[in-house]
Design a protein around this motif. Structure first.
Motif, PDB file in Angstrom:
ATOM      1  N   ALA A 154       0.829  -1.209   0.000  1.00  0.00           N
ATOM      2  CA  ALA A 154       0.000   0.000   0.000  1.00  0.00           C
ATOM      3  C   ALA A 154       0.860   1.253   0.000  1.00  0.00           C
ATOM      4  CB  ALA A 154      -0.921  -0.004   1.212  1.00  0.00           C
ATOM      5  N   GLU A 155       1.864   1.280   0.864  1.00  0.00           N
ATOM      6  CA  GLU A 155       2.704   2.476   0.948  1.00  0.00           C
ATOM      7  C   GLU A 155       3.529   2.672  -0.322  1.00  0.00           C
ATOM      8  OE1 GLU A 155       3.258   3.825   5.390  1.00  0.00           O
ATOM      9  OE2 GLU A 155       4.624   2.187   4.905  1.00  0.00           O
ATOM     10  N   ASP A 156       3.959   1.596  -0.942  1.00  0.00           N
ATOM     11  CA  ASP A 156       4.684   1.719  -2.218  1.00  0.00           C
ATOM     12  C   ASP A 156       3.788   2.359  -3.272  1.00  0.00           C
ATOM     13  OD1 ASP A 156       6.897   0.520  -1.061  1.00  0.00           O
ATOM     14  OD2 ASP A 156       6.586  -1.432  -2.054  1.00  0.00           O
ATOM     15  N   TRP A 157       2.525   1.947  -3.321  1.00  0.00           N
ATOM     16  CA  TRP A 157       1.573   2.483  -4.297  1.00  0.00           C
ATOM     17  C   TRP A 157       1.263   3.958  -4.020  1.00  0.00           C
ATOM     18  CZ3 TRP A 157      -3.763   3.853  -3.860  1.00  0.00           C
ATOM     19  CH2 TRP A 157      -4.419   4.012  -5.081  1.00  0.00           C
ATOM     20  N   VAL A 158       1.042   4.281  -2.744  1.00  0.00           N
ATOM     21  CA  VAL A 158       0.762   5.670  -2.359  1.00  0.00           C
ATOM     22  C   VAL A 158       1.945   6.562  -2.739  1.00  0.00           C
ATOM     23  CG1 VAL A 158       0.419   7.229  -0.389  1.00  0.00           C
ATOM     24  CG2 VAL A 158      -0.868   5.090  -0.523  1.00  0.00           C
ATOM     25  N   LYS A 159       3.151   6.114  -2.435  1.00  0.00           N
ATOM     26  CA  LYS A 159       4.348   6.907  -2.732  1.00  0.00           C
ATOM     27  C   LYS A 159       4.559   7.055  -4.244  1.00  0.00           C
ATOM     28  CE  LYS A 159       8.967   7.618  -0.965  1.00  0.00           C
ATOM     29  NZ  LYS A 159       8.568   8.836  -0.295  1.00  0.00           N
ATOM     30  N   ALA A 160       4.420   5.958  -4.982  1.00  0.00           N
ATOM     31  CA  ALA A 160       4.639   5.990  -6.438  1.00  0.00           C
ATOM     32  C   ALA A 160       3.678   6.948  -7.139  1.00  0.00           C
ATOM     33  CB  ALA A 160       4.487   4.583  -7.017  1.00  0.00           C
ATOM     34  N   ASN A 161       2.479   7.085  -6.588  1.00  0.00           N
ATOM     35  CA  ASN A 161       1.473   7.949  -7.208  1.00  0.00           C
ATOM     36  C   ASN A 161       1.326   9.304  -6.513  1.00  0.00           C
ATOM     37  OD1 ASN A 161       0.163   6.272  -9.419  1.00  0.00           O
ATOM     38  ND2 ASN A 161       0.235   4.852  -7.693  1.00  0.00           N
ATOM     39  N   THR A 212     -17.164   4.112  11.702  1.00  0.00           N
ATOM     40  CA  THR A 212     -15.718   3.959  11.568  1.00  0.00           C
ATOM     41  C   THR A 212     -15.117   4.233  12.929  1.00  0.00           C
ATOM     42  OG1 THR A 212     -15.383   6.255  10.952  1.00  0.00           O
ATOM     43  CG2 THR A 212     -15.681   4.672   9.153  1.00  0.00           C
ATOM     44  N   SER A 213     -13.884   3.874  13.115  1.00  0.00           N
ATOM     45  CA  SER A 213     -13.261   4.048  14.416  1.00  0.00           C
ATOM     46  C   SER A 213     -11.843   4.593  14.285  1.00  0.00           C
ATOM     47  CB  SER A 213     -13.205   2.708  15.153  1.00  0.00           C
ATOM     48  OG  SER A 213     -12.460   2.828  16.343  1.00  0.00           O
ATOM     49  N   ALA A 214     -11.558   5.628  15.050  1.00  0.00           N
ATOM     50  CA  ALA A 214     -10.187   6.142  15.103  1.00  0.00           C
ATOM     51  C   ALA A 214      -9.262   5.114  15.749  1.00  0.00           C
ATOM     52  CB  ALA A 214     -10.146   7.461  15.869  1.00  0.00           C
ATOM     53  N   GLY A 215      -9.844   4.077  16.358  1.00  0.00           N
ATOM     54  CA  GLY A 215      -9.058   3.014  16.969  1.00  0.00           C
ATOM     55  C   GLY A 215      -8.455   2.057  15.958  1.00  0.00           C
ATOM     56  N   GLN A 216      -8.890   2.154  14.705  1.00  0.00           N
ATOM     57  CA  GLN A 216      -8.279   1.345  13.659  1.00  0.00           C
ATOM     58  C   GLN A 216      -6.904   1.925  13.347  1.00  0.00           C
ATOM     59  OE1 GLN A 216     -12.203   1.844  11.373  1.00  0.00           O
ATOM     60  NE2 GLN A 216     -11.063   0.325  10.198  1.00  0.00           N
ATOM     61  N   GLU A 217      -5.957   1.047  13.108  1.00  0.00           N
ATOM     62  CA  GLU A 217      -4.637   1.522  12.702  1.00  0.00           C
ATOM     63  C   GLU A 217      -4.789   2.261  11.376  1.00  0.00           C
ATOM     64  OE1 GLU A 217      -0.158  -0.279  11.899  1.00  0.00           O
ATOM     65  OE2 GLU A 217      -1.800  -1.638  12.398  1.00  0.00           O
ATOM     66  N   HIS A 218      -4.247   3.456  11.314  1.00  0.00           N
ATOM     67  CA  HIS A 218      -4.375   4.258  10.097  1.00  0.00           C
ATOM     68  C   HIS A 218      -3.232   5.259  10.003  1.00  0.00           C
ATOM     69  CE1 HIS A 218      -6.300   6.742  13.174  1.00  0.00           C
ATOM     70  NE2 HIS A 218      -6.036   7.786  12.416  1.00  0.00           N
ATOM     71  N   TYR A 219      -2.956   5.672   8.759  1.00  0.00           N
ATOM     72  CA  TYR A 219      -1.876   6.618   8.497  1.00  0.00           C
ATOM     73  C   TYR A 219      -2.354   7.650   7.486  1.00  0.00           C
ATOM     74  CZ  TYR A 219       0.758   2.911  10.712  1.00  0.00           C
ATOM     75  OH  TYR A 219       1.185   1.964  11.597  1.00  0.00           O
ATOM     76  N   HIS A 220      -1.867   8.859   7.636  1.00  0.00           N
ATOM     77  CA  HIS A 220      -2.203   9.961   6.741  1.00  0.00           C
ATOM     78  C   HIS A 220      -1.015  10.233   5.819  1.00  0.00           C
ATOM     79  CE1 HIS A 220      -5.800  10.974   9.076  1.00  0.00           C
ATOM     80  NE2 HIS A 220      -5.074  10.599  10.111  1.00  0.00           N
ATOM     81  N   TYR A 221      -1.322  10.579   4.572  1.00  0.00           N
ATOM     82  CA  TYR A 221      -0.296  10.838   3.572  1.00  0.00           C
ATOM     83  C   TYR A 221      -0.569  12.155   2.871  1.00  0.00           C
ATOM     84  CZ  TYR A 221       0.655   5.981   4.397  1.00  0.00           C
ATOM     85  OH  TYR A 221       0.954   4.809   5.015  1.00  0.00           O
ATOM     86  N   GLU A 222       0.518  12.821   2.537  1.00  0.00           N
ATOM     87  CA  GLU A 222       0.422  14.042   1.744  1.00  0.00           C
ATOM     88  C   GLU A 222       1.458  13.943   0.631  1.00  0.00           C
ATOM     89  OE1 GLU A 222       0.834  18.820   2.346  1.00  0.00           O
ATOM     90  OE2 GLU A 222       0.015  17.631   3.995  1.00  0.00           O
ATOM     91  N   ASN A 223       0.994  14.000  -0.596  1.00  0.00           N
ATOM     92  CA  ASN A 223       1.872  13.876  -1.769  1.00  0.00           C
ATOM     93  C   ASN A 223       2.759  12.623  -1.700  1.00  0.00           C
ATOM     94  OD1 ASN A 223       0.874  16.294  -2.930  1.00  0.00           O
ATOM     95  ND2 ASN A 223       2.185  17.439  -1.531  1.00  0.00           N
ATOM     96  N   GLY A 224       2.193  11.539  -1.191  1.00  0.00           N
ATOM     97  CA  GLY A 224       2.899  10.266  -1.127  1.00  0.00           C
ATOM     98  C   GLY A 224       3.725  10.018   0.116  1.00  0.00           C
ATOM     99  N   ASP A 225       3.890  11.047   0.950  1.00  0.00           N
ATOM    100  CA  ASP A 225       4.692  10.903   2.171  1.00  0.00           C
ATOM    101  C   ASP A 225       3.790  10.785   3.399  1.00  0.00           C
ATOM    102  OD1 ASP A 225       7.189  11.114   0.845  1.00  0.00           O
ATOM    103  OD2 ASP A 225       6.948  13.289   0.786  1.00  0.00           O
ATOM    104  N   ARG A 226       4.141   9.873   4.293  1.00  0.00           N
ATOM    105  CA  ARG A 226       3.384   9.736   5.533  1.00  0.00           C
ATOM    106  C   ARG A 226       3.585  10.973   6.374  1.00  0.00           C
ATOM    107  NH1 ARG A 226       4.020   4.711   9.732  1.00  0.00           N
ATOM    108  NH2 ARG A 226       3.734   3.458   7.848  1.00  0.00           N
ATOM    109  N   SER A 227       2.488  11.530   6.846  1.00  0.00           N
ATOM    110  CA  SER A 227       2.603  12.769   7.649  1.00  0.00           C
ATOM    111  C   SER A 227       2.296  12.515   9.109  1.00  0.00           C
ATOM    112  CB  SER A 227       1.674  13.843   7.103  1.00  0.00           C
ATOM    113  OG  SER A 227       0.360  13.393   6.978  1.00  0.00           O
TER     114      SER A 227
END
Length: 89
Positions: A25-32, A74-89
């Protein structure tokens, strides 16, 4: 717990991708160079039921058992990450 990762773009209403591994997932987010949120979802159980089972959510009002509430839960208790322009913020 079996799980998958769903990516939601910053203006998307629905997920635009599903992955079995965070690294894929992170490879795809970063590549795009994507902006949005990557969230881990349990498989074969609704997030509402999962959150109740994990003690992350407790029913406090009658409306918390309504189909509309459960269907939109939905739950904020789910593991989740935010990205901006492909980078985790």
């Amino acid at each position: 717990m079996e799980s998958v990762w769903l990516f939601n773009g910053e203006t998307g209403r629905f997920a635009s991708a599903v992955f079995t591994e965070l690294t894929f997932a992170e490879d795809w987010v970063k590549a795009n160079r994507l902006t949005g949120t990557l969230t881990r979802y349990p498989v074969n159980i609704g997030v509402y039921d999962w959150a109740l089972n994990e003690g992350i959510f407790n029913i406090k009002k009658e409306e918390h058992t309504s189909p509309v509430f459960i269907g939109n839960f939905t739950s904020a208790g789910q593991e989740h990450y935010h990205y901006e322009n492909g980078d985790r913020s």
